[in-house]
Design a protein around this motif. Structure first.
Motif, short mmCIF file in Angstrom:
data_model
loop_
_atom_site.label_atom_id
_atom_site.label_comp_id
_atom_site.label_asym_id
_atom_site.label_seq_id
_atom_site.Cartn_x
_atom_site.Cartn_y
_atom_site.Cartn_z
N ARG C 217 -93.62 -61.84 12.88
CA ARG C 217 -92.30 -61.57 12.30
C ARG C 217 -91.61 -60.57 13.22
NH1 ARG C 217 -91.51 -61.19 6.10
NH2 ARG C 217 -92.03 -58.97 6.37
N GLN C 239 -98.45 -57.35 6.27
CA GLN C 239 -99.06 -58.62 6.72
C GLN C 239 -100.54 -58.68 6.36
OE1 GLN C 239 -98.21 -59.83 10.77
NE2 GLN C 239 -96.02 -59.42 10.57
N GLN C 251 -92.91 -67.29 9.91
CA GLN C 251 -92.12 -66.67 10.99
C GLN C 251 -90.76 -66.27 10.42
OE1 GLN C 251 -92.40 -68.64 14.70
NE2 GLN C 251 -90.70 -67.50 15.60
N ALA C 252 -90.34 -65.05 10.70
CA ALA C 252 -89.09 -64.58 10.10
C ALA C 252 -88.52 -63.44 10.92
CB ALA C 252 -89.34 -64.10 8.67
N VAL C 265 -86.62 -59.65 4.79
CA VAL C 265 -86.18 -60.80 5.57
C VAL C 265 -84.66 -60.83 5.64
CG1 VAL C 265 -86.15 -63.32 5.68
CG2 VAL C 265 -88.24 -62.13 5.03
#
Lengths: 95, 492, 485
Positions: C217, C239, C251-252, C265
């Motif tokens: 990320r 995480q 994925q961000a 996010v």
């Protein structure tokens, strides 16, 4: 290669073009006609050919690092849809 | 005066037989009288034109006039003009008064040319018939039920109907040469990079090139000399010494009876195959015969990849266009939808309302071919074909000095005939597009008439920077023929 | 399972604003802080028909950077368009470099941790490329709308991308600090993090040691080293917890909120997967000839790594001292000037002064070394007088204070004016010692009884009597003799 309605909606969204349901099918059929024309390219073997981006093979010219522009905000904003306090206004940006 | 050449107008102005104000009024009155039918102008600015004309007259009086001082002209509405509406034929820019001048506009202004107005065009220069204008279709002066060609159809029609003696245009895939052919005028698109694109609203940046329309090659040479030359504001503008394109025309021929002796004209077989209308073929072949009479020799050449020019172009040009037109987002200028929800909705609605159908189609095609997973198969493949096509021309020019053929496979078609079939429309540029892919100069001059008394154009393609040769060649032809002097009835 | 069962993998993307006078593609000023949109030219606001022309100064700075990290400077690189819609991006695309960046490879050596646990590590760089900055969206409420200021649009950026070589937030911060020092050292970026001149994005993932890379990320726009550390620590913990709870990582792109210390996010990156990069047809390939690179190389200052090695090899400094003194160009320049004036034999002493008293005083006064009231020459004068026994180390501190307070132009002036010159006349010292011995019979007795500490007390009394000016070595020697030692 043929586009589905879903493809057309996705591309329209990527291009930020509102596409009404009634137009979607006609758009799809016209785009597919164009892509069919374009498809002729695939018959040609171009291996080893260098892609050509520009008609002239020259190098980028460079500008000296100097400030040459003056403030023209008022002229530029005269044609803007919506401004306030020198800012361009847009619907709220949410990050 | 209406039918006079620029050289004749210059002489009349300098001799005091007429004034710039008088000329401006003369042509402005013709616009008032005839353009209701033709629709070749989007904006006519009489007050501004007369101001410029008065300034030109003052300059002429001091004896410091240049070749174009006091001559009325018109600009295609793709060029930004400070303080004057600049629409690019689009609803998107229907309220856009440019805060600056394009390089071409600046140069012609400085030369003292008097801008009467801005001419109609296919929206964002996308089209071959001038039917894609937010401001309505332009009509062909030779037959007002017919299209004038596009995308610079307004400039071509205005010059053909003598609403103005000369006008600017742009040529991305044939947009100067094709309308010149279909309206019976002379038009030239120089080598890519010879005229600055600064202030010319971009359609496909690596193809777009400004050009000019006038009755003759001689007039075109005067116009082109005024707008060509290096401009540091355009990174693709070429650093070359300024050229006076009129000089080559004034040179006297060694053999007066055969002024084109020694010139080798290449005839690509691909330009004379199926799809070329019989009436166009006949006129073009007759013109080539005339060139032989003038001393030129002809040689068969091959452009084997030319047939791929249209597919390659319709990948590359839309790809560039899709990106170039992203700036029209309703934030800083241009159309913003009246009603919308969030930011994205504002974008989507403003753009959907602001752009017409053909522009949207090309944006979508361009977005698609650049998108993830398709880039190599479409964009990169098209760029490779572009090189093959440029190589074809390079090889051909080892055998000849200029290439000749029809500009358009047919004469002007009926308004509405192809509007529902974009692919048929695209195919009408089959002889012009390869030239833009290679970035070569091209010229179209009147070469007689086809069925129904509609004009036929002959295209001359030159090697890089051979504008003088193209203009000189067409000039010899025009000294020996009078097609370029024929006028539609409406211009009488 | 604990945190120790996971390996943290971090790569940084740093956007350094290049300190050119004008923008990368227009002649508008890059100065910070003008009224909204007053430095947004026709090119910057993307009027129809305008075109970009590349600033030589921006390219030159990219070359400097490439040389400073020992990377490849591309003889030919290409500008590409990165297409996405955002109101602070006026063209609807950012001009950047994609397939062919101007700089590839290179390394930066970092020193992580303190004391015995400190270690050095070499971080590999992937690339550095030129691009244009975006404008700013101001989220104050304008009738429910946002305001767009394009003054920053078109400011040249060097995006510096590292390999995912960092294994902890401490390494990430050490790398960011080293990079920050370097771009300032070679004078390509002012490094002002409050004004956004140096912004970090951190790509963070975790994995089992030796296992395949985890999904990363990207934490965007961290504009202080503290936030960089906090954001990475939070993200790593988040995480790990998620994976240990049986979840997966998507994925961000995430933003760090300094108020809550958390990442969340971002909403506006929906099209991130499809930027439709293609070579910008408005710009030709950027060609950098070897002669240009040579010219830039000649103009480069000595780089921190080379200077550090020299300080260790030639001046005999420790690795720690050499690292500290080369952490910024300003400190290094100050130190070098002091050594040049005092002589190489005093290099170690100069280092002690610069890192000790000078650093402490500057820190307390919140002054940058370039604004130090004590100049390198003045400090060198002071060090010289200590070395030649004109004054003692203790008096040296007095003289330093006097220099700091502007009581004299040089150490010599102050020593003279305030009579601080060390007393080395044995007769005078003996007389002082006799007086002290007479007045401190108790200490004399204690010393003779074997209490060594009493000796130090007597030395102190003698020094006090001399107001610190007696030569301490001589005092020691004479006193010991007199006490029959």
């Amino acid at each position: 290669m043929s586009l589905s309605l879903e493809d057309v909606r996705k591309i329209s969204s990527l291009a930020r073009l509102d596409l009404s349901e009634s137009d979607a099918e006609a758009t799809r059929s016209k785009l597919n006609g164009i892509l069919e024309l374009v498809e002729q390219m695939q018959a040609i073997d171009t291996s080893g050919v260098e892609p050509m981006s520009h008609p002239q093979d020259v190098a980028q010219r460079l500008r000296d690092d100097a400030v040459t522009e003056t403030d023209r905000r008022d002229d530029f904003q005269r044609v803007a849809p919506q401004t306030e306090a020198g800012l361009y206004l847009v619907p709220k940006v949410i990050e | 005066m209406i039918n006079a050449s620029l050289t004749e107008l210059r002489a009349a102005l300098d001799a005091g037989q007429t004034s710039s104000v008088e000329l401006a009024n003369l042509f402005l009155d013709r616009i008032d009288r005839l353009d209701g039918t033709l629709n070749s102008f989007i904006t006519v600015d009489r007050a501004r034109a007369l101001d410029a004309a008065r300034a030109a007259d003052a300059r002429i009086a001091t004896g410091s006039a240049g070749p174009l001082t006091g001559i009325p002209i018109a600009h295609k509405d793709v060029f930004c003009t400070q303080g004057v509406l600049t629409t690019c034929g689009s609803r998107m820019l229907s309220n856009f008064v440019s805060p600056y001048d394009a390089h071409v506009v600046e140069l012609l202004g400085r030369a003292g040319a008097v801008m009467l107005g801005k001419t109609n065009m296919d929206e964002f220069a996308m089209g071959s018939s001038n039917e894609n204008s937010h401001f309505g279709a332009v009509r062909n002066p030779w037959n007002t039920d017919r299209i004038p060609g596009g995308s610079s159809g307004g400039s071509a029609a205005a010059v053909a109907a003598r609403l103005v003696p000369a006008a600017t245009g742009t040529d991305t895939g044939g947009s100067v040469r094709q309308p010149a052919a279909l309206t019976g005028v002379t038009g030239i698109k120089p080598t890519y990079g010879v005229v600055s694109r600064y202030g010319m609203i971009a359609y496909a940046s690596s193809f777009d090139q400004a050009g000019v329309f006038a009755a003759s090659a001689e007039d075109c040479a005067l116009m082109l000399s005024a707008i060509a030359g290096f401009d540091p504001r355009d990174s693709t503008s070429l650093e070359r010494p300024a050229e006076d394109y009129s000089l080559a025309l004034q040179q006297s021929a060694a053999e007066p009876a055969r002024p084109l002796a020694g010139l080798r004209i290449g005839l690509p077989e691909e330009f004379f195959g199926d799809g070329l209308a019989a009436d166009v073929r006949a006129a073009v072949e007759a013109a080539i015969e005339e060139y032989r009479r003038l001393g030129a020799t002809t040689v068969a050449v091959k452009l084997p990849n030319a047939k791929l020019a249209i597919p390659a172009y319709y990948v590359l040009a839309p790809a560039e266009a899709s990106s170039n037109l992203s700036r029209f987002d309703g934030v800083r200028y241009g159309h913003r939808a009246a009603e919308y929800g969030d930011l994205d909705d504002m974008y989507r609605k403003s753009r959907a309302e602001g752009f017409g159908a053909e522009v949207k189609r090309r944006i979508l095609v361009g977005t698609y071919v650049l998108s993830h997973g398709y880039y190599d198969a479409y964009y990169l493949q098209a760029q490779k074909l572009r090189r093959l096509i440029a190589e074809d021309f390079r090889a051909a020019f080892t055998q000849c000095d200029v290439i000749a053929g029809p500009t358009s496979p047919t004469t002007a078609w009926a308004i509405g005939a192809k509007t529902d079939d974009p692919v048929q429309m695209y195919l009408s540029d089959i002889y012009t597009i390869a030239v833009n892919l290679a970035g070569l100069p091209g010229l179209s001059h009147p070469a007689g008439f086809g069925d129904g008394g509609l004009p036929v154009g002959l295209q001359l393609i030159g090697n890089y920077f051979d504008e003088s040769r193209l203009l000189g060649t067409a000039h010899r032809y025009q000294q020996a023929t009078d097609w370029h002097l024929r006028r539609p009835a409406i211009a009488a | 399972m604990s945190r120790n069962d996971w390996e943290v993998v971090i790569g940084l993307e740093v956007h350094a604003q290049l300190n050119t006078a004008s923008k990368i593609f227009s002649g508008a000023s890059t100065a910070f802080g003008s009224e909204p949109n007053r430095q947004a030219s026709a090119v910057d606001i993307a009027l129809p028909g305008v075109l970009p022309v590349l600033n030589r100064g921006a390219v030159e700075r990219a070359i400097r950077f490439g040389l400073a990290i020992d990377a490849q400077v591309a003889p030919k690189s290409v500008f590409a368009r990165k297409n996405y819609f955002y109101p602070d991006l006026p063209k609807g695309y950012q001009i950047s470099q994609f397939e062919l960046p101007v700089v590839s490879g290179g390394t930066i050596t970092i020193r992580v941790g303190e004391g015995d646990k400190a270690y050095e590590k070499t971080v590999n760089l992937t690339r550095a490329h030129l691009e244009e900055d975006a404008g700013k969206s101001l989220h104050e409420d304008f009738h429910g709308m946002s305001g767009i200021d394009l003054n920053r649009a078109g400011t040249p950026l060097l995006e510096i991308v590292s390999e995912p070589d960092m294994r902890s937030s401490a390494e990430a911060v050490a790398y960011a600090r080293a990079l920050h020092a370097l771009v300032r050292w070679i004078e390509i970026c002012d490094g002002n993090m409050q004004e956004g001149s140096f912004r970090c994005d951190a790509n963070v993932s975790v994995r089992r040691p030796g296992g395949p890379l985890g999904t990363r990320r990207e934490i965007k726009n961290l504009n202080s080293f503290r936030f960089l550390q906090q954001a990475i620590d939070f993200e790593v913990q988040w995480q790990i917890e998620r994976l240990e709870d049986g979840g997966t990582i998507q994925q961000a792109t995430v933003l760090f909120d300094p108020d809550t210390g958390e990442t969340r996010v971002m909403r506006t990156k929906e099209d991130a997967h499809d930027y439709r990069y293609f070579p910008d047809p408005d710009l030709m390939p950027l060609v950098i000839v070897p002669e240009w690179i040579d010219r830039v190389r000649e103009q480069l200052p000595e780089l921190p790594a080379a200077m550090k090695a020299r300080f260790i090899d030639d001046y005999g400094l420790s690795a720690y001292d050499a690292t500290t003194l080369t952490a910024s160009r300003e400190v290094a320049t100050y130190y070098q000037a002091a050594v040049d004036a005092a002589g190489q034999a005093q290099a170690k002493t100069c280092a002690n002064w610069v890192m000790g008293d000078l650093a402490a005083r500057l820190n307390k006064a919140e002054l940058d070394v370039t604004a130090s009231p004590v100049s390198p020459t003045q400090l060198a004068g002071l060090v010289t007088r200590i070395a030649d026994n004109t004054i003692s180390n203790a008096i040296g501190k007095k003289v330093f204070d006097a220099l700091w307070n502007g009581e004299g132009d040089s150490a010599d002036d102050i020593i003279e004016a305030q009579g601080l010159k060390q007393v080395t006349d044995s007769g005078a010292i003996e007389a002082m010692i006799d007086e002290v011995l007479a007045a401190n019979q108790k200490s004399v007795d204690e010393f003779r009884a074997g209490k060594e500490k009493a000796f130090n007390a007597l030395v102190g009394q003698v020094m006090k009597a001399s107001r610190g000016k007696a030569n301490p070595a001589q005092v020691n020697e004479i006193l010991r003799r007199k006490l029959g030692g």
